[in-house]
Design a protein around this motif. Structure first.
Motif, PDB file in Angstrom:
ATOM      1  N   CYS A 107       2.587   1.721  -3.459  1.00  0.00           N
ATOM      2  CA  CYS A 107       1.672   2.205  -4.491  1.00  0.00           C
ATOM      3  C   CYS A 107       1.233   3.642  -4.228  1.00  0.00           C
ATOM      4  O   CYS A 107       1.087   4.441  -5.167  1.00  0.00           O
ATOM      5  CB  CYS A 107       0.449   1.293  -4.588  1.00  0.00           C
ATOM      6  N   ARG A 108       1.016   3.980  -2.971  1.00  0.00           N
ATOM      7  CA  ARG A 108       0.592   5.342  -2.645  1.00  0.00           C
ATOM      8  C   ARG A 108       1.663   6.354  -3.015  1.00  0.00           C
ATOM      9  O   ARG A 108       1.363   7.421  -3.546  1.00  0.00           O
ATOM     10  CB  ARG A 108       0.262   5.446  -1.150  1.00  0.00           C
ATOM     11  N   ARG A 109       2.935   6.034  -2.747  1.00  0.00           N
ATOM     12  CA  ARG A 109       4.015   6.966  -3.081  1.00  0.00           C
ATOM     13  C   ARG A 109       4.144   7.116  -4.596  1.00  0.00           C
ATOM     14  O   ARG A 109       4.378   8.224  -5.101  1.00  0.00           O
ATOM     15  CB  ARG A 109       5.336   6.478  -2.488  1.00  0.00           C
ATOM     16  N   ARG A 163       1.676   6.752  -6.751  1.00  0.00           N
ATOM     17  CA  ARG A 163       0.511   7.523  -7.181  1.00  0.00           C
ATOM     18  C   ARG A 163       0.690   9.008  -6.867  1.00  0.00           C
ATOM     19  O   ARG A 163       0.294   9.879  -7.639  1.00  0.00           O
ATOM     20  CB  ARG A 163      -0.748   6.986  -6.487  1.00  0.00           C
ATOM     21  N   HIS A 164       1.294   9.289  -5.724  1.00  0.00           N
ATOM     22  CA  HIS A 164       1.559  10.675  -5.319  1.00  0.00           C
ATOM     23  C   HIS A 164       2.389  11.396  -6.387  1.00  0.00           C
ATOM     24  O   HIS A 164       2.039  12.501  -6.824  1.00  0.00           O
ATOM     25  CB  HIS A 164       2.299  10.660  -3.984  1.00  0.00           C
ATOM     26  N   TYR A 165       3.479  10.782  -6.811  1.00  0.00           N
ATOM     27  CA  TYR A 165       4.325  11.414  -7.821  1.00  0.00           C
ATOM     28  C   TYR A 165       3.643  11.440  -9.185  1.00  0.00           C
ATOM     29  O   TYR A 165       3.765  12.423  -9.930  1.00  0.00           O
ATOM     30  CB  TYR A 165       5.666  10.665  -7.921  1.00  0.00           C
ATOM     31  N   ASP A 199       0.826  -1.211   0.000  1.00  0.00           N
ATOM     32  CA  ASP A 199       0.000   0.000   0.000  1.00  0.00           C
ATOM     33  C   ASP A 199       0.861   1.262   0.000  1.00  0.00           C
ATOM     34  O   ASP A 199       0.574   2.218  -0.733  1.00  0.00           O
ATOM     35  CB  ASP A 199      -0.929   0.011   1.217  1.00  0.00           C
ATOM     36  N   VAL A 200       1.908   1.281   0.823  1.00  0.00           N
ATOM     37  CA  VAL A 200       2.784   2.454   0.886  1.00  0.00           C
ATOM     38  C   VAL A 200       3.528   2.619  -0.443  1.00  0.00           C
ATOM     39  O   VAL A 200       3.647   3.736  -0.966  1.00  0.00           O
ATOM     40  CB  VAL A 200       3.776   2.334   2.059  1.00  0.00           C
ATOM     41  N   GLN A 245      -5.387   3.660  -9.359  1.00  0.00           N
ATOM     42  CA  GLN A 245      -6.685   3.873  -8.726  1.00  0.00           C
ATOM     43  C   GLN A 245      -6.840   5.322  -8.277  1.00  0.00           C
ATOM     44  O   GLN A 245      -5.936   5.890  -7.672  1.00  0.00           O
ATOM     45  CB  GLN A 245      -6.847   2.935  -7.522  1.00  0.00           C
ATOM     46  N   GLY A 246      -7.977   5.910  -8.583  1.00  0.00           N
ATOM     47  CA  GLY A 246      -8.249   7.273  -8.159  1.00  0.00           C
ATOM     48  C   GLY A 246      -7.805   8.329  -9.138  1.00  0.00           C
ATOM     49  O   GLY A 246      -7.988   9.530  -8.901  1.00  0.00           O
ATOM     50  N   GLN A 300      -3.317  -0.757  -8.715  1.00  0.00           N
ATOM     51  CA  GLN A 300      -3.440  -0.021  -7.453  1.00  0.00           C
ATOM     52  C   GLN A 300      -2.852   1.380  -7.579  1.00  0.00           C
ATOM     53  O   GLN A 300      -3.384   2.341  -7.014  1.00  0.00           O
ATOM     54  CB  GLN A 300      -2.759  -0.792  -6.331  1.00  0.00           C
ATOM     55  N   ILE A 301      -1.755   1.527  -8.317  1.00  0.00           N
ATOM     56  CA  ILE A 301      -1.153   2.842  -8.503  1.00  0.00           C
ATOM     57  C   ILE A 301      -2.098   3.771  -9.246  1.00  0.00           C
ATOM     58  O   ILE A 301      -2.207   4.965  -8.930  1.00  0.00           O
ATOM     59  CB  ILE A 301       0.183   2.726  -9.257  1.00  0.00           C
TER      60      ILE A 301
END
Length: 214
Positions: free
Chosen positions: A120-122, A124-126, A117-118, A159-160, A156-157
């Motif tokens: 993929c979240r990082r 996605r952030h960039y 999760d961490v 998503q959103g 997952q990356i």
């Protein structure tokens, strides 16, 4: 390589704004406008940016100082921890291998799930930051051992990001493992691809240019 090869696969379709994600043991994201890379997640060293196999990625400098103080670590020990004991390995406490982490997460392993999760979240952030910096995106490309071979991570990356017109074809994504593939739904504003990376060909080409120039 990812930028050039992905544009070539598009053919006549224009791709002025390109974001490439090189995801493996080392990870980075690059935003390219035309022929010029205008932003990258890497900094003074490759440590900055994304969570990697054993590298930490972005951290609060205050956290580093705190760990050094309470654990009595010197600079060399902190450098070793950041480069070789952090990232997916540090978060999971077990492994830096994404395939193993995905298998563990499917059994309900909490640490493996958090590590993924961490990661993929990082990413996605960039990715989202570079969509804003480019004022949109025409092409997103995944490469590297994780980028080429882990459909669940790519999904997952992304998503959103539907707000930006990025629409993933989940069936095409699931089938794309270790091969060049188009991943976007027909109505997606941005093309999506996964590609095997051939970094050596870029190095060889630039070396040839230097030799020819001399």
């Amino acid at each position: 390589y990812l930028c050039q090869a992905a544009r070539a696969r598009l053919g006549a379709r224009a791709a002025e704004r390109v974001i490439t994600l090189q995801l493996g043991r080392g990870c980075s994201v690059t935003a390219t406008l035309g022929e010029r890379a205008i932003a990258t997640s890497m900094g003074f060293t490759p440590l900055e940016g994304l969570v990697m196999g054993t590298r930490s990625g972005d951290l609060d400098p205050g956290a580093l100082l705190y760990v050094m103080q309470v654990s009595a670590l010197d600079a060399d020990q902190m450098s070793h921890a950041l480069n070789y004991e952090s990232g997916l390995l540090g978060l999971s406490g077990r492994t830096a291998d994404m395939r193993t982490l995905i298998a563990l997460a499917q059994t309900g392993d909490t640490e493996a799930t958090v590590a993924i999760d961490v990661f993929c979240r990082r990413a996605r952030h960039y990715l989202a930051a570079y969509v804003a910096e480019l004022k949109g995106v025409d092409l997103i490309v995944f490469g590297g051992g994780i980028g080429e071979n882990c459909p669940t991570v790519r999904s997952q990356i992304l998503q959103g990001l539907e707000w930006s017109g990025v629409l993933l074809d989940e069936a095409a994504n699931a089938a794309a493992v270790g091969a060049a593939a188009d991943l976007a739904l027909p109505q997606s504003r941005a093309a999506l691809q996964s590609l095997p990376v051939d970094e050596a060909s870029v190095i060889a080409g630039e070396a040839l240019q230097l030799l020819a120039g001399s």
